[in-house]
Scaffold this motif. Structure first.
Motif, PDB file in Angstrom:
ATOM      1  N   UNK A 109       0.816  -1.224   0.000  1.00 46.39           N
ATOM      2  CA  UNK A 109       0.000   0.000   0.000  1.00 46.39           C
ATOM      3  C   UNK A 109       0.846   1.268   0.000  1.00 46.39           C
ATOM      4  N   UNK A 110       2.156   1.104   0.144  1.00 44.66           N
ATOM      5  CA  UNK A 110       3.047   2.257   0.229  1.00 44.66           C
ATOM      6  C   UNK A 110       3.682   2.562  -1.128  1.00 44.66           C
ATOM      7  N   UNK A 111       3.914   3.858  -1.365  1.00 41.47           N
ATOM      8  CA  UNK A 111       4.623   4.296  -2.575  1.00 41.47           C
ATOM      9  C   UNK A 111       6.057   4.629  -2.163  1.00 41.47           C
ATOM     10  N   UNK A 112       7.024   3.923  -2.742  1.00 38.13           N
ATOM     11  CA  UNK A 112       8.428   4.110  -2.379  1.00 38.13           C
ATOM     12  C   UNK A 112       9.142   4.934  -3.444  1.00 38.13           C
ATOM     13  N   UNK A 113       9.270   6.242  -3.159  1.00 39.46           N
ATOM     14  CA  UNK A 113       9.954   7.147  -4.064  1.00 39.46           C
ATOM     15  C   UNK A 113      11.454   7.134  -3.805  1.00 39.46           C
ATOM     16  N   UNK A 114      12.185   7.537  -4.819  1.00 38.61           N
ATOM     17  CA  UNK A 114      13.620   7.776  -4.670  1.00 38.61           C
ATOM     18  C   UNK A 114      13.938   9.110  -5.356  1.00 38.61           C
ATOM     19  N   UNK A 115      15.115   9.660  -5.080  1.00 43.30           N
ATOM     20  CA  UNK A 115      15.524  10.902  -5.744  1.00 43.30           C
ATOM     21  C   UNK A 115      15.593  10.728  -7.256  1.00 43.30           C
ATOM     22  N   UNK A 116      16.004   9.548  -7.683  1.00 44.60           N
ATOM     23  CA  UNK A 116      16.078   9.271  -9.114  1.00 44.60           C
ATOM     24  C   UNK A 116      14.687   9.270  -9.739  1.00 44.60           C
ATOM     25  N   UNK A 117      13.701   8.726  -9.019  1.00 49.59           N
ATOM     26  CA  UNK A 117      12.326   8.744  -9.517  1.00 49.59           C
ATOM     27  C   UNK A 117      11.831  10.183  -9.661  1.00 49.59           C
ATOM     28  N   UNK A 118      12.136  11.001  -8.647  1.00 49.90           N
ATOM     29  CA  UNK A 118      11.771  12.419  -8.727  1.00 49.90           C
ATOM     30  C   UNK A 118      12.381  13.057  -9.975  1.00 49.90           C
ATOM     31  N   UNK A 163      20.553   4.931   5.194  1.00 54.19           N
ATOM     32  CA  UNK A 163      20.533   5.453   3.820  1.00 54.19           C
ATOM     33  C   UNK A 163      19.112   5.850   3.416  1.00 54.19           C
ATOM     34  N   UNK A 164      18.138   5.025   3.763  1.00 56.51           N
ATOM     35  CA  UNK A 164      16.735   5.315   3.424  1.00 56.51           C
ATOM     36  C   UNK A 164      16.239   6.558   4.155  1.00 56.51           C
ATOM     37  N   UNK A 165      16.620   6.708   5.404  1.00 58.94           N
ATOM     38  CA  UNK A 165      16.209   7.886   6.187  1.00 58.94           C
ATOM     39  C   UNK A 165      16.792   9.160   5.568  1.00 58.94           C
ATOM     40  N   UNK A 166      18.078   9.094   5.197  1.00 64.31           N
ATOM     41  CA  UNK A 166      18.715  10.266   4.619  1.00 64.31           C
ATOM     42  C   UNK A 166      18.080  10.639   3.275  1.00 64.31           C
ATOM     43  N   UNK A 167      17.741   9.661   2.457  1.00 64.71           N
ATOM     44  CA  UNK A 167      17.117   9.954   1.166  1.00 64.71           C
ATOM     45  C   UNK A 167      15.736  10.582   1.364  1.00 64.71           C
ATOM     46  N   UNK A 168      14.993  10.079   2.345  1.00 66.10           N
ATOM     47  CA  UNK A 168      13.675  10.660   2.637  1.00 66.10           C
ATOM     48  C   UNK A 168      13.809  12.118   3.072  1.00 66.10           C
ATOM     49  N   UNK A 169      14.851  12.408   3.860  1.00 64.60           N
ATOM     50  CA  UNK A 169      15.071  13.781   4.312  1.00 64.60           C
ATOM     51  C   UNK A 169      15.411  14.701   3.137  1.00 64.60           C
ATOM     52  N   UNK A 170      16.191  14.190   2.223  1.00 63.06           N
ATOM     53  CA  UNK A 170      16.551  14.989   1.045  1.00 63.06           C
ATOM     54  C   UNK A 170      15.332  15.232   0.149  1.00 63.06           C
ATOM     55  N   UNK A 171      14.476  14.207   0.014  1.00 63.07           N
ATOM     56  CA  UNK A 171      13.250  14.385  -0.776  1.00 63.07           C
ATOM     57  C   UNK A 171      12.310  15.380  -0.106  1.00 63.07           C
ATOM     58  N   UNK A 173      19.620  17.300  -9.071  1.00 66.85           N
ATOM     59  CA  UNK A 173      20.982  16.820  -9.371  1.00 66.85           C
ATOM     60  C   UNK A 173      21.919  17.052  -8.186  1.00 66.85           C
ATOM     61  N   UNK A 174      21.819  18.235  -7.582  1.00 66.80           N
ATOM     62  CA  UNK A 174      22.666  18.547  -6.422  1.00 66.80           C
ATOM     63  C   UNK A 174      22.346  17.621  -5.255  1.00 66.80           C
ATOM     64  N   UNK A 175      21.060  17.379  -5.034  1.00 67.19           N
ATOM     65  CA  UNK A 175      20.653  16.492  -3.942  1.00 67.19           C
ATOM     66  C   UNK A 175      21.129  15.064  -4.191  1.00 67.19           C
ATOM     67  N   UNK A 176      21.063  14.644  -5.456  1.00 69.03           N
ATOM     68  CA  UNK A 176      21.526  13.291  -5.796  1.00 69.03           C
ATOM     69  C   UNK A 176      23.045  13.165  -5.607  1.00 69.03           C
ATOM     70  N   UNK A 177      23.779  14.213  -5.953  1.00 71.79           N
ATOM     71  CA  UNK A 177      25.234  14.206  -5.739  1.00 71.79           C
ATOM     72  C   UNK A 177      25.556  14.169  -4.252  1.00 71.79           C
TER      73      UNK A 177
END
Length: 470
Positions: free
Chosen positions: A259-268, A329-337, A289-293
């Motif tokens: 039921x959850x949608x799992x986004x990533x910076x690359x998906x964005x 890693x997942x927590x940090x990516x969520x914070x960046x998103x 791009x900066x956030x992904x770097x």
């Protein structure tokens, strides 16, 4: 006859009610008399002779105030005369108009039961639900015959339909909107809808005049319906905002895990590549791009000591080091998103304050970007790959206005302003819903459908009530 005279207590009420004009005299028994008149037969001055009725009005129940209209009699002819009393008639009319204004204004947002409760709680006015129903019904009947004038100009017109439920039946609210003048030119409810009905409405609304073009959603029957009426040269612009909503929805569906949608910076980033076709979204892509770097560097520099630090900071409950690292890693990516969404929000508010819109790409630029995306179609989820193919098939419809106008946002905003989603299913009849829409439209065009009262006008009404209420 003993009359009520002003004193220190009732002086303000006398002044506000206009009783110093000597147009009327109020007896101590509460009868409202005019000056003595002459008998129409013998021309003798008449005498006061009680009242003809108890003067019940719309607020009698709430205020326990009854207006007793005085009558007179001729001492010679013994005839009883019913005397006109303009002062009293105006007061009663103002009372009625005040309540009608309140009810019709409230009926745009509240049900009849809610109006009853609102008037009782805010003004101690007790009015039955049946009285409110009669007032609203009368207004509905009057609005049924009201027509609004419009002029077809060389502009783009937005067209859309809204699906509703009225009295348990499926209905369609069809609207044509002048996107330059910000004005509705057609709005009606239909219980049936088809291409044939749409072409009939187009002929009815536009006659032999051909506008610059139309902005529509992406239904496949639209092009043929509009071209049957206006010819093959008519410009039909597919709404890019509607396209972007579909892309977002399809992206979410493709990224669902349970039921959850799992986004990533690359998906964005990939999604904004699609948003970048017709509008310039370079700002968002550069930020991503900066956030992904930054995210890439964070993962490369994530030592065991740093993992331990974040495990304690975020209270991660995992036993193995690899699982702990993955969780960090997942927590940090969520914070960046989340930071990216905050940037989007701030940027949008800035555009609103400056009254700016997203910059539109030129046709050449849009084609060039889309060719690049088509060449890398395999990078996207399968549902998005299909969407890219559909964009390719209908690309000419997305650039038909040559950048002049790409969306039906103004029309969508009109829908939102005139009908909240939670009230879509609350309409009990086609007549009441049609009247609601016409009242909204009249208000937008500066046409009042109920009387406005000033503070002084309200003071007059309630001053009179204070003299007669018990």
């Amino acid at each position: 006859m003993k009359a009520i005279h002003p004193n220190l207590i009732n002086f303000p009420a006398f002044e506000l009610a206009g009783l110093f004009s000597n147009k009327v005299v109020i007896s101590r028994t509460g009868i409202i008399h005019t000056t003595r008149t002459h008998c129409c037969t013998c021309e003798k001055v008449c005498n006061y002779n009680g009242s003809s009725n108890k003067g019940k009005h719309i607020l009698s129940k709430s205020s326990n105030a009854f207006f007793r209209k005085g009558q007179q009699s001729c001492p010679i002819c013994n005839k009883t005369l019913q005397v006109e009393n303009e002062w009293l008639d105006e007061i009663i009319d103002s009372l009625n108009q005040f309540i009608v204004s309140q009810i019709l204004s409230l009926s745009e947002q509240l049900s009849e039961e809610e109006i009853v409760n609102h008037l009782e709680k805010t003004m101690s006015i007790a009015i039955s639900k049946s009285t409110i129903h009669k007032i609203v019904d009368k207004s509905n009947d009057e609005f049924e015959n009201i027509e609004f004038e419009y002029e077809i100009k060389d502009n783009f017109y937005g067209y859309d339909e809204q699906y509703l439920t009225i009295d348990g039946k499926r209905a369609y609210r069809l609207v044509f909107f002048d996107l330059k003048e910000n004005k509705i030119i057609y709005e009606k409810i239909h219980y049936k809808f088809s291409k044939k009905i749409l072409t009939q409405i187009l002929v009815e609304v536009f006659g032999d005049k051909i506008p610059k073009g139309f902005v529509v959603d992406m239904r496949l029957e639209y092009p043929s319906a509009f071209r049957d009426v206006f010819g093959r040269k008519i410009k039909l612009q597919f709404c890019v905002f509607h396209l972007n909503k579909l892309i977002l929805k399809e992206y979410q569906e493709s990224l669902k895990v349970g039921k959850k949608v799992k986004w990533s910076l690359m998906d964005y980033y990939n999604m904004y590549l699609l948003f970048n076709i017709f509008y310039n979204r370079n700002f968002e892509l550069k930020r991503l791009k900066k956030l992904m770097e930054h995210f890439k560097q964070f993962k490369a520099n994530l030592t065991s000591e740093k993992v331990k630090f974040y495990v304690n900071k975020y209270k991660i409950d995992c036993k193995t080091f690899e699982r702990q690292k993955q969780e960090v890693i997942e927590i940090m990516e969520k914070k960046l998103m989340k930071s990216f969404r905050r940037i989007l929000h701030d940027k949008k508010n800035l555009r609103k304050r400056r009254k700016e819109t997203l910059p539109v790409r030129s046709i050449e630029s849009a084609k060039k970007i889309f060719v690049g995306i088509s060449g890398e179609k395999a990078l996207f989820p399968k549902t998005i790959q299909k969407r890219i193919e559909r964009i390719k098939e209908n690309f000419e419809y997305f650039i038909a206005s040559e950048g002049e106008i790409l969306t039906n946002n103004k029309l969508e905003g009109f829908f939102g302003a005139t009908l909240k989603k939670f009230r879509k299913k609350n309409r009990k009849s086609l007549l009441s819903f049609s009247a609601l829409l016409k009242r909204k439209r009249a208000k937008q065009e500066g046409r009042e459908y109920f009387k406005k009262f000033t503070v002084f006008g309200l003071a007059q009404i309630f001053a009179v009530l204070s003299l007669f209420g018990s």
